[in-house]
Design a protein around this motif. Structure first.
Motif, PDB file in Angstrom:
ATOM      1  N   ASN A 101      35.863  42.041  38.886  1.00 15.20           N
ATOM      2  CA  ASN A 101      37.084  41.486  39.158  1.00 15.20           C
ATOM      3  C   ASN A 101      37.072  40.272  39.511  1.00 15.20           C
ATOM      4  O   ASN A 101      36.055  39.741  39.952  1.00 15.20           O
ATOM      5  CB  ASN A 101      37.456  42.218  40.507  1.00 15.20           C
ATOM      6  N   TRP A 102      38.052  39.569  39.012  1.00 15.95           N
ATOM      7  CA  TRP A 102      38.296  38.057  39.202  1.00 15.95           C
ATOM      8  C   TRP A 102      39.437  37.432  39.707  1.00 15.95           C
ATOM      9  O   TRP A 102      40.646  38.060  39.307  1.00 15.95           O
ATOM     10  CB  TRP A 102      37.874  37.454  37.680  1.00 15.95           C
ATOM     11  N   ARG A 103      39.318  36.618  40.653  1.00 17.96           N
ATOM     12  CA  ARG A 103      40.638  35.908  41.163  1.00 17.96           C
ATOM     13  C   ARG A 103      40.582  34.589  40.667  1.00 17.96           C
ATOM     14  O   ARG A 103      39.893  34.016  41.252  1.00 17.96           O
ATOM     15  CB  ARG A 103      40.487  36.379  42.678  1.00 17.96           C
ATOM     16  N   TYR A 104      41.616  34.491  40.015  1.00 21.17           N
ATOM     17  CA  TYR A 104      41.960  32.793  39.693  1.00 21.17           C
ATOM     18  C   TYR A 104      42.053  32.076  40.790  1.00 21.17           C
ATOM     19  O   TYR A 104      41.297  30.952  40.732  1.00 21.17           O
ATOM     20  CB  TYR A 104      42.981  32.810  38.705  1.00 21.17           C
ATOM     21  N   ALA A 105      43.054  32.121  41.650  1.00 24.27           N
ATOM     22  CA  ALA A 105      43.320  31.393  42.637  1.00 24.27           C
ATOM     23  C   ALA A 105      42.188  30.861  43.686  1.00 24.27           C
ATOM     24  O   ALA A 105      41.854  29.787  43.725  1.00 24.27           O
ATOM     25  CB  ALA A 105      44.398  31.930  43.736  1.00 24.27           C
ATOM     26  N   GLN A 106      41.119  31.614  43.760  1.00 24.85           N
ATOM     27  CA  GLN A 106      39.918  31.300  44.479  1.00 24.85           C
ATOM     28  C   GLN A 106      38.675  31.065  43.533  1.00 24.85           C
ATOM     29  O   GLN A 106      37.813  30.744  44.258  1.00 24.85           O
ATOM     30  CB  GLN A 106      39.543  32.587  45.703  1.00 24.85           C
TER      31      GLN A 106
END
Length: 90
Positions: A50-55
């Motif tokens: 899973n990847w979170r762009y904002a962080q």
């Protein structure tokens, strides 16, 4: 150590040979919704990233199950500074 490396190489080649045999069945496999157990004595690994762009964070989890579906190993972790979803998946 040499024996282990040779055994791993043989397993890798065998797994890839099975993958090439299965290429024609990719449409059939994509339609299956249920978990298919591995052969007796073999563990099946499932992974997800899973990847979170904002962080710019990513996480990964994996699970290993035997032919009965019993969980043998599992883990999860968070990684920082993943610049893209592709890097997280890799």
């Amino acid at each position: 150590m040499l024996h282990n490396a040779e055994e791993e190489a043989n397993l890798w080649f065998a797994a890839n040979a099975k993958g090439r045999e299965m290429e024609g069945h990719s449409d059939e496999m994509s339609k299956r919704k249920r978990w298919i157990p591995p052969e007796t004595g073999v563990l099946k690994f499932n992974m997800h990233a899973n990847w979170r762009y904002a962080q710019l964070q990513s996480g990964m989890a994996w699970i290993a199950q035997d032919y009965r579906g019993d969980v043998k190993h599992h883990a999860r972790d968070v990684f920082i500074c993943s610049p893209s979803r592709l890097v997280a998946e890799f």
